[in-house]
Design a protein around this motif. Sequence first.
Motif, PDB file in Angstrom:
ATOM      1  N   ALA A  89     -33.815 100.254 -56.193  1.00 54.18           N
ATOM      2  CA  ALA A  89     -35.260 100.454 -56.370  1.00 54.18           C
ATOM      3  C   ALA A  89     -35.926  99.186 -56.903  1.00 54.18           C
ATOM      4  O   ALA A  89     -37.016  98.818 -56.453  1.00 54.18           O
ATOM      5  CB  ALA A  89     -35.515 101.624 -57.314  1.00 54.18           C
ATOM      6  N   GLU A  90     -35.285  98.521 -57.854  1.00 59.92           N
ATOM      7  CA  GLU A  90     -35.862  97.292 -58.402  1.00 59.92           C
ATOM      8  C   GLU A  90     -35.905  96.193 -57.336  1.00 59.92           C
ATOM      9  O   GLU A  90     -36.901  95.467 -57.217  1.00 59.92           O
ATOM     10  CB  GLU A  90     -35.067  96.820 -59.614  1.00 59.92           C
ATOM     11  CG  GLU A  90     -35.644  95.581 -60.258  1.00 59.92           C
ATOM     12  CD  GLU A  90     -34.885  95.145 -61.500  1.00 59.92           C
ATOM     13  OE1 GLU A  90     -35.550  94.670 -62.435  1.00 59.92           O
ATOM     14  OE2 GLU A  90     -33.642  95.271 -61.541  1.00 59.92           O
ATOM     15  N   LEU A  91     -34.842  96.091 -56.555  1.00 61.75           N
ATOM     16  CA  LEU A  91     -34.825  95.096 -55.481  1.00 61.75           C
ATOM     17  C   LEU A  91     -35.936  95.377 -54.474  1.00 61.75           C
ATOM     18  O   LEU A  91     -36.615  94.453 -54.016  1.00 61.75           O
ATOM     19  CB  LEU A  91     -33.460  95.080 -54.792  1.00 61.75           C
ATOM     20  CG  LEU A  91     -32.297  94.548 -55.625  1.00 61.75           C
ATOM     21  CD1 LEU A  91     -30.980  94.788 -54.898  1.00 61.75           C
ATOM     22  CD2 LEU A  91     -32.473  93.079 -55.955  1.00 61.75           C
ATOM     23  N   GLU A  92     -36.149  96.640 -54.147  1.00 62.81           N
ATOM     24  CA  GLU A  92     -37.221  97.005 -53.212  1.00 62.81           C
ATOM     25  C   GLU A  92     -38.591  96.696 -53.813  1.00 62.81           C
ATOM     26  O   GLU A  92     -39.493  96.223 -53.119  1.00 62.81           O
ATOM     27  CB  GLU A  92     -37.123  98.481 -52.833  1.00 62.81           C
ATOM     28  CG  GLU A  92     -38.127  98.897 -51.780  1.00 62.81           C
ATOM     29  CD  GLU A  92     -38.021  98.113 -50.478  1.00 62.81           C
ATOM     30  OE1 GLU A  92     -39.089  97.824 -49.891  1.00 62.81           O
ATOM     31  OE2 GLU A  92     -36.910  97.768 -50.042  1.00 62.81           O
ATOM     32  N   ARG A  93     -38.751  96.940 -55.103  1.00 64.07           N
ATOM     33  CA  ARG A  93     -40.018  96.638 -55.786  1.00 64.07           C
ATOM     34  C   ARG A  93     -40.332  95.137 -55.692  1.00 64.07           C
ATOM     35  O   ARG A  93     -41.461  94.741 -55.387  1.00 64.07           O
ATOM     36  CB  ARG A  93     -39.926  97.083 -57.249  1.00 64.07           C
ATOM     37  CG  ARG A  93     -41.186  96.841 -58.034  1.00 64.07           C
ATOM     38  CD  ARG A  93     -41.058  97.471 -59.431  1.00 64.07           C
ATOM     39  NE  ARG A  93     -42.263  97.229 -60.182  1.00 64.07           N
ATOM     40  CZ  ARG A  93     -42.355  96.371 -61.203  1.00 64.07           C
ATOM     41  NH1 ARG A  93     -41.303  95.729 -61.635  1.00 64.07           N
ATOM     42  NH2 ARG A  93     -43.503  96.187 -61.812  1.00 64.07           N
ATOM     43  N   TYR A  94     -39.337  94.315 -55.944  1.00 62.96           N
ATOM     44  CA  TYR A  94     -39.549  92.870 -55.860  1.00 62.96           C
ATOM     45  C   TYR A  94     -39.747  92.410 -54.416  1.00 62.96           C
ATOM     46  O   TYR A  94     -40.533  91.501 -54.153  1.00 62.96           O
ATOM     47  CB  TYR A  94     -38.405  92.106 -56.526  1.00 62.96           C
ATOM     48  CG  TYR A  94     -38.647  91.927 -58.000  1.00 62.96           C
ATOM     49  CD1 TYR A  94     -39.281  90.793 -58.480  1.00 62.96           C
ATOM     50  CD2 TYR A  94     -38.288  92.915 -58.917  1.00 62.96           C
ATOM     51  CE1 TYR A  94     -39.541  90.622 -59.827  1.00 62.96           C
ATOM     52  CE2 TYR A  94     -38.542  92.759 -60.276  1.00 62.96           C
ATOM     53  CZ  TYR A  94     -39.171  91.610 -60.721  1.00 62.96           C
ATOM     54  OH  TYR A  94     -39.435  91.451 -62.044  1.00 62.96           O
ATOM     55  N   ASP A  99     -43.502  90.167 -50.554  1.00 64.83           N
ATOM     56  CA  ASP A  99     -44.261  90.305 -49.301  1.00 64.83           C
ATOM     57  C   ASP A  99     -45.759  90.211 -49.574  1.00 64.83           C
ATOM     58  O   ASP A  99     -46.489  89.532 -48.858  1.00 64.83           O
ATOM     59  CB  ASP A  99     -43.934  91.636 -48.619  1.00 64.83           C
ATOM     60  CG  ASP A  99     -42.571  91.637 -47.951  1.00 64.83           C
ATOM     61  OD1 ASP A  99     -41.982  90.555 -47.773  1.00 64.83           O
ATOM     62  OD2 ASP A  99     -42.095  92.738 -47.611  1.00 64.83           O
ATOM     63  N   HIS A 100     -46.211  90.905 -50.621  1.00 66.86           N
ATOM     64  CA  HIS A 100     -47.637  90.879 -50.967  1.00 66.86           C
ATOM     65  C   HIS A 100     -48.062  89.458 -51.343  1.00 66.86           C
ATOM     66  O   HIS A 100     -49.104  88.969 -50.894  1.00 66.86           O
ATOM     67  CB  HIS A 100     -47.918  91.855 -52.128  1.00 66.86           C
ATOM     68  CG  HIS A 100     -49.358  91.965 -52.458  1.00 66.86           C
ATOM     69  ND1 HIS A 100     -49.945  91.232 -53.457  1.00 66.86           N
ATOM     70  CD2 HIS A 100     -50.336  92.718 -51.897  1.00 66.86           C
ATOM     71  CE1 HIS A 100     -51.230  91.523 -53.507  1.00 66.86           C
ATOM     72  NE2 HIS A 100     -51.495  92.427 -52.584  1.00 66.86           N
ATOM     73  N   GLU A 112     -46.146  82.394 -55.485  1.00 66.14           N
ATOM     74  CA  GLU A 112     -45.996  82.722 -56.899  1.00 66.14           C
ATOM     75  C   GLU A 112     -46.306  84.194 -57.113  1.00 66.14           C
ATOM     76  O   GLU A 112     -47.360  84.680 -56.704  1.00 66.14           O
ATOM     77  CB  GLU A 112     -46.943  81.864 -57.746  1.00 66.14           C
ATOM     78  CG  GLU A 112     -46.631  80.384 -57.659  1.00 66.14           C
ATOM     79  CD  GLU A 112     -47.563  79.532 -58.501  1.00 66.14           C
ATOM     80  OE1 GLU A 112     -48.344  80.088 -59.301  1.00 66.14           O
ATOM     81  OE2 GLU A 112     -47.511  78.308 -58.334  1.00 66.14           O
ATOM     82  N   LEU A 113     -45.384  84.890 -57.746  1.00 64.05           N
ATOM     83  CA  LEU A 113     -45.607  86.297 -58.060  1.00 64.05           C
ATOM     84  C   LEU A 113     -46.612  86.430 -59.190  1.00 64.05           C
ATOM     85  O   LEU A 113     -46.563  85.679 -60.160  1.00 64.05           O
ATOM     86  CB  LEU A 113     -44.302  86.974 -58.476  1.00 64.05           C
ATOM     87  CG  LEU A 113     -43.292  87.249 -57.383  1.00 64.05           C
ATOM     88  CD1 LEU A 113     -42.033  87.854 -57.969  1.00 64.05           C
ATOM     89  CD2 LEU A 113     -43.865  88.154 -56.318  1.00 64.05           C
ATOM     90  N   PHE A 118     -47.187  93.561 -57.715  1.00 67.54           N
ATOM     91  CA  PHE A 118     -46.308  94.716 -57.888  1.00 67.54           C
ATOM     92  C   PHE A 118     -47.042  96.034 -57.701  1.00 67.54           C
ATOM     93  O   PHE A 118     -46.454  97.090 -57.858  1.00 67.54           O
ATOM     94  CB  PHE A 118     -45.651  94.679 -59.268  1.00 67.54           C
ATOM     95  CG  PHE A 118     -44.651  93.558 -59.390  1.00 67.54           C
ATOM     96  CD1 PHE A 118     -43.332  93.738 -59.006  1.00 67.54           C
ATOM     97  CD2 PHE A 118     -45.030  92.320 -59.869  1.00 67.54           C
ATOM     98  CE1 PHE A 118     -42.411  92.720 -59.116  1.00 67.54           C
ATOM     99  CE2 PHE A 118     -44.116  91.281 -59.983  1.00 67.54           C
ATOM    100  CZ  PHE A 118     -42.810  91.472 -59.591  1.00 67.54           C
ATOM    101  N   GLY A 119     -48.324  95.993 -57.384  1.00 68.42           N
ATOM    102  CA  GLY A 119     -49.091  97.202 -57.183  1.00 68.42           C
ATOM    103  C   GLY A 119     -49.976  97.522 -58.368  1.00 68.42           C
ATOM    104  O   GLY A 119     -50.084  96.725 -59.317  1.00 68.42           O
TER     105      GLY A 119
END
Length: 122
Positions: A89-94, A99-100, A112-113, A118-119
Amino acid sequence: MTTITATQAWPGSSDAPVFREPWEAHAFAMVLRLHERGLFSWPEWADALAAQITAAQARGDRDLGDTYYQHWLSALEAIVAAKGASSAAELERYRGAWDHAADRTPHGQPIELQPHDFGPSG
């Protein structure tokens, strides 16, 4: 430690680059680093990569070499989750956040994040 860049060829090989894309070099380096830090043994890594390649071939991957680092990355994600260093789940969140961030970043600029990547909950 030896540094390999995306434009270097393997010793004794043709002059073709080792990595076609920068992310391939990054995935390769992450595996080496996590192995050096003791997260997994090299036989564990080889088993994880072989499992991903076998699964991909069962799904119809023609195994022409162009998907090798996709399998490498999938194996990395699987072994990191299996070892409890991160969750799926954490990997999918990142992945979603990257992507965003990539979508809003102009071509050629560093990605840059930011919290909003993250929503709504950041």
